[in-house]
Every structure is written in structure tokens, then in C-alpha cells.
Design a protein around this motif. Structure first.
Motif, PDB file in Angstrom:
ATOM      1  N   GLN A 122       7.851  53.422  71.512  1.00 13.36           N
ATOM      2  CA  GLN A 122       8.648  52.580  70.498  1.00 13.36           C
ATOM      3  C   GLN A 122       7.897  51.037  70.401  1.00 13.36           C
ATOM      4  O   GLN A 122       7.456  50.465  69.457  1.00 13.36           O
ATOM      5  CB  GLN A 122      10.091  52.193  70.445  1.00 13.36           C
ATOM      6  CG  GLN A 122      10.572  53.571  70.203  1.00 13.36           C
ATOM      7  CD  GLN A 122      12.241  53.321  70.172  1.00 13.36           C
ATOM      8  OE1 GLN A 122      12.593  52.283  70.754  1.00 13.36           O
ATOM      9  NE2 GLN A 122      13.310  54.273  69.633  1.00 13.36           N
ATOM     10  N   GLN A 123       7.498  50.833  71.763  1.00 15.95           N
ATOM     11  CA  GLN A 123       6.683  49.440  71.823  1.00 15.95           C
ATOM     12  C   GLN A 123       5.325  49.480  71.070  1.00 15.95           C
ATOM     13  O   GLN A 123       5.058  48.730  70.442  1.00 15.95           O
ATOM     14  CB  GLN A 123       6.726  48.770  73.108  1.00 15.95           C
ATOM     15  CG  GLN A 123       8.004  48.367  73.694  1.00 15.95           C
ATOM     16  CD  GLN A 123       7.786  48.073  75.373  1.00 15.95           C
ATOM     17  OE1 GLN A 123       6.906  48.533  75.934  1.00 15.95           O
ATOM     18  NE2 GLN A 123       8.585  47.230  75.683  1.00 15.95           N
TER      19      GLN A 123
ATOM     20  N   LEU B 257       4.555  51.660  68.921  1.00 19.90           N
ATOM     21  CA  LEU B 257       4.587  51.927  67.635  1.00 19.90           C
ATOM     22  C   LEU B 257       4.796  50.428  66.658  1.00 19.90           C
ATOM     23  O   LEU B 257       4.178  50.172  65.796  1.00 19.90           O
ATOM     24  CB  LEU B 257       5.877  53.028  67.142  1.00 19.90           C
ATOM     25  CG  LEU B 257       6.110  53.134  65.828  1.00 19.90           C
ATOM     26  CD1 LEU B 257       4.759  53.747  65.108  1.00 19.90           C
ATOM     27  CD2 LEU B 257       7.242  54.124  65.661  1.00 19.90           C
ATOM     28  N   ILE B 258       5.734  49.630  67.521  1.00 21.94           N
ATOM     29  CA  ILE B 258       6.051  48.385  66.776  1.00 21.94           C
ATOM     30  C   ILE B 258       4.545  47.538  66.868  1.00 21.94           C
ATOM     31  O   ILE B 258       4.120  46.647  65.780  1.00 21.94           O
ATOM     32  CB  ILE B 258       7.203  47.580  67.580  1.00 21.94           C
ATOM     33  CG1 ILE B 258       8.325  48.489  67.274  1.00 21.94           C
ATOM     34  CG2 ILE B 258       7.095  46.118  67.214  1.00 21.94           C
ATOM     35  CD1 ILE B 258       9.577  47.958  68.273  1.00 21.94           C
TER      36      ILE B 258
ATOM     37  N   ILE C 283       2.350  48.821  63.970  1.00 22.30           N
ATOM     38  CA  ILE C 283       2.918  48.213  62.659  1.00 22.30           C
ATOM     39  C   ILE C 283       2.558  46.714  62.573  1.00 22.30           C
ATOM     40  O   ILE C 283       1.724  46.126  61.468  1.00 22.30           O
ATOM     41  CB  ILE C 283       4.356  48.586  62.691  1.00 22.30           C
ATOM     42  CG1 ILE C 283       4.624  49.977  62.406  1.00 22.30           C
ATOM     43  CG2 ILE C 283       4.930  47.653  61.324  1.00 22.30           C
ATOM     44  CD1 ILE C 283       5.907  50.510  62.626  1.00 22.30           C
ATOM     45  N   LEU C 284       2.739  46.081  63.443  1.00 25.54           N
ATOM     46  CA  LEU C 284       2.504  44.459  63.333  1.00 25.54           C
ATOM     47  C   LEU C 284       0.976  44.255  63.295  1.00 25.54           C
ATOM     48  O   LEU C 284       0.430  43.464  62.765  1.00 25.54           O
ATOM     49  CB  LEU C 284       3.097  43.648  64.756  1.00 25.54           C
ATOM     50  CG  LEU C 284       4.534  43.575  64.664  1.00 25.54           C
ATOM     51  CD1 LEU C 284       4.984  43.152  65.956  1.00 25.54           C
ATOM     52  CD2 LEU C 284       5.229  42.778  63.651  1.00 25.54           C
TER      53      LEU C 284
ATOM     54  N   SER D 188      -2.471  50.193  70.747  1.00 23.08           N
ATOM     55  CA  SER D 188      -1.407  50.826  70.421  1.00 23.08           C
ATOM     56  C   SER D 188      -1.618  52.333  70.240  1.00 23.08           C
ATOM     57  O   SER D 188      -0.806  53.146  70.800  1.00 23.08           O
ATOM     58  CB  SER D 188      -0.801  50.202  69.092  1.00 23.08           C
ATOM     59  OG  SER D 188      -0.423  49.055  69.382  1.00 23.08           O
TER      60      SER D 188
END
Length: 81
Positions: free
Chosen positions: A18-19, A21-22, A25-26, A70
Motif C-alpha cells: 500500500q505504501q 501504491l500511494i 499515485i503521488l 514504487s
């Protein structure tokens, strides 16, 4: 998967980090925002084209590095037992 090899397919895909993925996106948001930031940087900091373009270039390089890092960390393996 070939139907003749006798192996079963996994029931679920690998779990996503999840980190990562965030971060992905960022990084994409920063990269896209950087594409439109050149006029704003020129006005806010009272810079000519090439110094402002250099700032945007650095922003885009950081966003690209964020996407690459990422992507390498996106999938993680789960071990049970």
C-alpha cells in the motif's frame, strides 16, 4: 498457464504494498502537476524561462524516480506458516 501442465493457478493475485501504491499515485500527480507548473513558477519566483524550466526538470526527475522505485516495491510476497 497451460491446461496440460497439471499446476493449479493461485486463487488471488499477489498482495500490493500500500505504501508503494500511494507513492506511485503521488509521484504521478506530482509529475502531471509539474507539466503545468512552468508558468506559475516563472510568475511566483520572477524567473526567466531556463531557470524555471530547470526547476520543473528537477521536479519531473524526482517524480520519475518515485514512479520507478514504487513500481519495484509494488508487489510483495506473502509467506504463510
Amino acid at each position: 498457464m497451460n491446461q496440460n501442465d497439471g499446476e493449479k493457478e493461485p486463487l488471488a493475485p499477489e498482495s500490493l504494498n500500500q505504501q508503494a501504491l500511494i507513492g506511485l499515485i503521488l509521484s504521478v500527480i506530482i509529475g502531471v502537476g509539474g507539466l503545468f507548473a512552468l508558468p506559475a513558477i516563472q510568475v511566483i519566483f520572477q524567473l526567466q524561462f531556463f531557470p524555471a524550466f530547470t526547476i520543473v526538470l528537477v521536479i519531473e526527475l524526482i517524480a520519475t524516480a518515485g514512479v520507478v522505485i514504487s513500481m519495484f516495491r509494488l508487489h510483495r510476497e506473502q509467506h504463510f506458516g
